[in-house]
Write a protein that holds these residues in place. Structure first.
Motif, PDB file in Angstrom:
ATOM      1  N   LYS A   1     -51.390 -15.254  41.879  1.00 52.69           N
ATOM      2  CA  LYS A   1     -51.007 -13.875  41.535  1.00 52.69           C
ATOM      3  C   LYS A   1     -49.852 -13.360  42.387  1.00 52.69           C
ATOM      4  O   LYS A   1     -49.396 -12.239  42.181  1.00 52.69           O
ATOM      5  N   VAL A   2     -49.411 -14.159  43.358  1.00 57.15           N
ATOM      6  CA  VAL A   2     -48.296 -13.782  44.236  1.00 57.15           C
ATOM      7  C   VAL A   2     -47.341 -14.966  44.356  1.00 57.15           C
ATOM      8  O   VAL A   2     -47.746 -16.116  44.202  1.00 57.15           O
ATOM      9  N   PRO A   3     -46.054 -14.716  44.644  1.00 53.05           N
ATOM     10  CA  PRO A   3     -45.083 -15.811  44.754  1.00 53.05           C
ATOM     11  C   PRO A   3     -45.275 -16.633  46.032  1.00 53.05           C
ATOM     12  O   PRO A   3     -45.754 -16.128  47.042  1.00 53.05           O
ATOM     13  N   LEU A   4     -44.872 -17.881  45.959  1.00 55.08           N
ATOM     14  CA  LEU A   4     -44.986 -18.833  47.070  1.00 55.08           C
ATOM     15  C   LEU A   4     -44.424 -18.258  48.370  1.00 55.08           C
ATOM     16  O   LEU A   4     -45.014 -18.440  49.432  1.00 55.08           O
ATOM     17  N   GLU A   5     -43.320 -17.536  48.310  1.00 54.76           N
ATOM     18  CA  GLU A   5     -42.689 -17.025  49.535  1.00 54.76           C
ATOM     19  C   GLU A   5     -43.490 -15.928  50.227  1.00 54.76           C
ATOM     20  O   GLU A   5     -43.132 -15.495  51.315  1.00 54.76           O
ATOM     21  N   LYS A   6     -44.621 -15.512  49.636  1.00 57.05           N
ATOM     22  CA  LYS A   6     -45.513 -14.513  50.244  1.00 57.05           C
ATOM     23  C   LYS A   6     -46.857 -15.125  50.648  1.00 57.05           C
ATOM     24  O   LYS A   6     -47.776 -14.417  51.041  1.00 57.05           O
ATOM     25  N   VAL A   7     -46.960 -16.463  50.552  1.00 54.92           N
ATOM     26  CA  VAL A   7     -48.236 -17.154  50.753  1.00 54.92           C
ATOM     27  C   VAL A   7     -48.194 -18.032  52.005  1.00 54.92           C
ATOM     28  O   VAL A   7     -47.273 -18.816  52.192  1.00 54.92           O
ATOM     29  N   GLY A   8     -49.216 -17.882  52.852  1.00 53.56           N
ATOM     30  CA  GLY A   8     -49.404 -18.758  54.000  1.00 53.56           C
ATOM     31  C   GLY A   8     -50.224 -19.965  53.565  1.00 53.56           C
ATOM     32  O   GLY A   8     -50.798 -19.990  52.468  1.00 53.56           O
ATOM     33  N   TYR A   9     -50.283 -20.970  54.431  1.00 56.87           N
ATOM     34  CA  TYR A   9     -51.008 -22.202  54.087  1.00 56.87           C
ATOM     35  C   TYR A   9     -51.947 -22.602  55.218  1.00 56.87           C
ATOM     36  O   TYR A   9     -51.535 -22.662  56.379  1.00 56.87           O
ATOM     37  N   PHE A  10     -53.202 -22.844  54.870  1.00 58.91           N
ATOM     38  CA  PHE A  10     -54.153 -23.451  55.799  1.00 58.91           C
ATOM     39  C   PHE A  10     -54.067 -24.957  55.607  1.00 58.91           C
ATOM     40  O   PHE A  10     -54.577 -25.500  54.638  1.00 58.91           O
ATOM     41  N   GLN A  11     -53.393 -25.640  56.540  1.00 58.86           N
ATOM     42  CA  GLN A  11     -53.250 -27.093  56.453  1.00 58.86           C
ATOM     43  C   GLN A  11     -54.568 -27.790  56.781  1.00 58.86           C
ATOM     44  O   GLN A  11     -55.037 -28.587  56.001  1.00 58.86           O
ATOM     45  N   SER A  12     -55.132 -27.506  57.925  1.00 63.01           N
ATOM     46  CA  SER A  12     -56.322 -28.247  58.358  1.00 63.01           C
ATOM     47  C   SER A  12     -57.182 -27.397  59.279  1.00 63.01           C
ATOM     48  O   SER A  12     -56.673 -26.598  60.060  1.00 63.01           O
TER      49      SER A  12
END
Length: 183
Positions: free
Chosen positions: A83-94
């Motif tokens: 629902k939001v663009p990639l440039e507004k999203v953080g990532y939990f890698q591990s």
């Protein structure tokens, strides 16, 4: 035990810890250096470690702020379903915890540390790839309890990662569940 931001000096100990926790060479030292760099937005560090008073590593939350990542460990990503663009999203890698501290609430505390940094940066959502075959489905259960929802399923997500999977050896044929949490 205490939670603190990941530091460059931690990387050799983090490598030994992840080798024992998830499988030999899941992360190379060079890749961990890249993970460290991707964990910053300006001077804000989004990745954290759980350490004892001797600085031995007992837990790790690798987290990347918006703008510092474009994919997870595997190549599959369904950003078209968000629902939001990639440039507004953080990532939990591990997120890895030593068996010695599992069940003591450190996983949510490590994740909360990263989430606070993400909020400070104006992040709108966090995405991750959960290990579907984790013991007792712990990965998906943890994330669901933490407010994540499923987006897509990616069979053999880690097949191109050159490491020895703790579940099925090499290559890894495990499935990833792409999940998102809106902030």
């Amino acid at each position: 035990m205490h939670i603190r931001p990941l530091e460059l000096r931690d990387l050799p100990a983090v490598k030994a810890f992840t080798d024992a926790s998830i499988g030999l060479n899941y992360f190379t030292l060079k890749e961990l250096e890249e993970c460290y760099q991707k964990s910053f937005s300006g001077d804000v560090m989004c990745s954290f470690v759980l350490a004892n008073s001797q600085d031995e590593i007992f837990g790790l939350r690798l987290a990347y702020p918006p703008g510092s990542w474009s994919k997870g460990k595997g190549k599959k990503l369904r950003s078209d379903l968000w629902k939001v663009p990639l440039e507004k999203v953080g990532y939990f890698q591990s997120l890895f915890l030593s068996e010695a501290v599992q069940g003591e609430g450190w996983g949510p505390k490590l994740s909360d540390s990263s989430i606070q940094q993400f909020k400070q940066l104006g992040t709108k959502a966090i995405v991750t790839h959960a290990w579907k075959e984790s013991p007792n489905n712990s990965s998906i259960r943890y994330l669901t309890k933490f407010g994540f929802e499923s987006v897509a399923t990616h069979p053999e997500y880690w097949i191109d990662v050159d490491y020895e999977c703790v579940r099925d050896g090499k290559p890894c044929r495990c499935t990833a569940e792409e999940m998102i949490k809106y902030l």
